[in-house]
Design a protein around this motif. Structure first.
Motif, mmCIF file in Angstrom:
data_model
loop_
_atom_site.group_PDB
_atom_site.id
_atom_site.type_symbol
_atom_site.label_atom_id
_atom_site.label_comp_id
_atom_site.label_asym_id
_atom_site.label_seq_id
_atom_site.Cartn_x
_atom_site.Cartn_y
_atom_site.Cartn_z
ATOM 1 N N GLY A 54 0.804 -1.218 0.000
ATOM 2 C CA GLY A 54 0.000 0.000 0.000
ATOM 3 C C GLY A 54 0.835 1.265 0.000
ATOM 4 N N ASP A 55 0.204 2.339 0.471
ATOM 5 C CA ASP A 55 0.812 3.666 0.449
ATOM 6 C C ASP A 55 1.976 3.788 1.433
ATOM 7 O OD1 ASP A 55 -1.213 4.444 -1.302
ATOM 8 O OD2 ASP A 55 -2.491 5.205 0.322
ATOM 9 N N PRO A 56 2.959 4.612 1.097
ATOM 10 C CA PRO A 56 3.987 4.946 2.088
ATOM 11 C C PRO A 56 3.340 5.748 3.220
ATOM 12 C CG PRO A 56 4.474 5.967 -0.053
ATOM 13 C CD PRO A 56 3.183 5.245 -0.176
ATOM 14 N N ILE A 57 3.908 5.668 4.400
ATOM 15 C CA ILE A 57 3.362 6.369 5.566
ATOM 16 C C ILE A 57 4.406 7.355 6.075
ATOM 17 C CG2 ILE A 57 2.552 6.104 7.941
ATOM 18 C CD1 ILE A 57 1.499 3.343 7.097
ATOM 19 N N ASP A 58 4.038 8.630 6.117
ATOM 20 C CA ASP A 58 4.896 9.673 6.673
ATOM 21 C C ASP A 58 4.792 9.574 8.193
ATOM 22 O OD1 ASP A 58 6.223 11.934 7.518
ATOM 23 O OD2 ASP A 58 4.906 13.344 6.476
ATOM 24 N N VAL A 59 5.825 9.052 8.819
ATOM 25 C CA VAL A 59 5.809 8.798 10.255
ATOM 26 C C VAL A 59 5.604 10.086 11.052
ATOM 27 C CG1 VAL A 59 7.229 7.973 12.177
ATOM 28 C CG2 VAL A 59 7.160 6.698 10.046
ATOM 29 N N PRO A 78 6.671 9.394 20.724
ATOM 30 C CA PRO A 78 6.575 10.610 19.909
ATOM 31 C C PRO A 78 7.339 10.384 18.609
ATOM 32 C CG PRO A 78 8.284 10.878 21.544
ATOM 33 C CD PRO A 78 7.713 9.490 21.733
ATOM 34 N N LEU A 79 6.659 10.261 17.515
ATOM 35 C CA LEU A 79 7.333 9.883 16.261
ATOM 36 C C LEU A 79 7.714 11.084 15.427
ATOM 37 C CD1 LEU A 79 5.158 6.861 15.208
ATOM 38 C CD2 LEU A 79 7.265 6.870 16.520
ATOM 39 N N PRO A 80 8.835 11.006 14.736
ATOM 40 C CA PRO A 80 9.964 10.129 15.014
ATOM 41 C C PRO A 80 10.708 10.613 16.251
ATOM 42 C CG PRO A 80 10.512 11.590 13.213
ATOM 43 C CD PRO A 80 9.083 11.893 13.612
ATOM 44 N N PHE A 81 11.550 9.741 16.845
ATOM 45 C CA PHE A 81 12.311 10.115 18.030
ATOM 46 C C PHE A 81 13.619 9.350 18.065
ATOM 47 C CE2 PHE A 81 10.155 6.328 19.523
ATOM 48 C CZ PHE A 81 10.970 5.769 20.495
ATOM 49 N N PHE A 82 14.524 9.789 18.934
ATOM 50 C CA PHE A 82 15.729 9.011 19.204
ATOM 51 C C PHE A 82 15.739 8.585 20.661
ATOM 52 C CE2 PHE A 82 20.018 8.161 20.567
ATOM 53 C CZ PHE A 82 20.358 7.187 19.652
ATOM 54 N N SER A 83 15.457 9.541 21.534
ATOM 55 C CA SER A 83 15.402 9.259 22.962
ATOM 56 C C SER A 83 14.151 9.919 23.510
ATOM 57 C CB SER A 83 16.653 9.812 23.648
ATOM 58 O OG SER A 83 16.661 9.476 25.011
ATOM 59 N N ALA A 84 13.337 9.131 24.217
ATOM 60 C CA ALA A 84 12.091 9.667 24.772
ATOM 61 C C ALA A 84 11.770 8.939 26.067
ATOM 62 C CB ALA A 84 10.950 9.494 23.775
ATOM 63 N N PRO A 91 15.204 3.918 18.366
ATOM 64 C CA PRO A 91 14.258 3.102 17.618
ATOM 65 C C PRO A 91 14.814 2.837 16.219
ATOM 66 C CG PRO A 91 13.493 5.359 17.732
ATOM 67 C CD PRO A 91 14.715 5.255 18.605
ATOM 68 N N THR A 92 14.267 1.861 15.526
ATOM 69 C CA THR A 92 14.814 1.508 14.217
ATOM 70 C C THR A 92 13.883 1.924 13.088
ATOM 71 O OG1 THR A 92 13.868 -0.711 14.278
ATOM 72 C CG2 THR A 92 16.089 -0.437 15.179
ATOM 73 N N GLY A 93 14.464 1.995 11.899
ATOM 74 C CA GLY A 93 13.688 2.351 10.713
ATOM 75 C C GLY A 93 13.205 3.787 10.795
ATOM 76 N N PRO A 94 12.059 4.067 10.172
ATOM 77 C CA PRO A 94 11.544 5.433 10.103
ATOM 78 C C PRO A 94 11.122 6.023 11.450
ATOM 79 C CG PRO A 94 10.517 4.048 8.450
ATOM 80 C CD PRO A 94 11.306 3.151 9.340
ATOM 81 N N PHE A 95 11.041 5.200 12.513
ATOM 82 C CA PHE A 95 10.719 5.744 13.833
ATOM 83 C C PHE A 95 11.905 6.502 14.424
ATOM 84 C CE2 PHE A 95 7.201 2.452 14.993
ATOM 85 C CZ PHE A 95 6.350 3.062 14.092
#
Length: 148
Positions: A54-59, A78-84, A91-95
């Motif tokens: 399906g469609d791409p998702i803008d995180v 809280p997307l996207p993030f590195f430390s929360a 987190p991995t990938g687009p997150f």
């Protein structure tokens, strides 16, 4: 077999809902959420979402709400993030805020829930992830936490 059937039913529902919305509104627009086939897995403290079609998702444009056995996590990702707060860093990938924030077919986005977040992920507990865009549902995914 039951989790596979559940994923397929959710995928069919998401695709059909997206098609009906697009047809009713005369085609794609900014108010129609993406239509995607997603699956969910959880192992110990890790939650992963696989984009299967399906469609791409803008995180950055979606909201993710995580519940364990029907109870929302105290801290939501809280997307996207590195430390929360409530989550392990990186987190991995687009997150991950350091990467591309678009979840595409074939990609996995994942995060790890910290023990400081409540309720905790433990084997056998049911995890539900609700994804919305502009307040409209994109997907509701469920799985059972597997031991790592």
């Amino acid at each position: 077999m039951a989790p596979v059937a559940g994923v397929l039913l959710i995928a069919i529902t998401v695709v059909l809902a997206g098609g009906v919305a697009a047809a009713a509104l005369g085609g794609p627009s900014a108010t129609v959420p993406p239509s995607a086939v997603l699956s969910l897995s959880a192992t110990d403290d890790r939650v992963a979402i696989d984009h299967r079609g399906g469609d791409p998702i803008d995180v950055a444009a979606v909201r993710v709400r995580v519940s364990v056995d029907g109870e929302p996590l105290d801290e939501q990702p809280p997307l996207p993030f590195f430390s929360a707060a409530g989550f392990h860093p990186g987190p991995t990938g687009p997150f991950n805020s350091a990467g591309d924030d678009t979840l595409r077919v074939g990609e996995t986005a994942a995060f790890r829930v910290a023990d400081t977040n409540d309720p905790t992920l433990e084997p056998g507990r049911r995890v539900t992830v609700e994804i919305t865009a502009a307040g409209r549902p994109v997907a509701t995914l469920e799985t059972v936490v597997e031991p790592g």
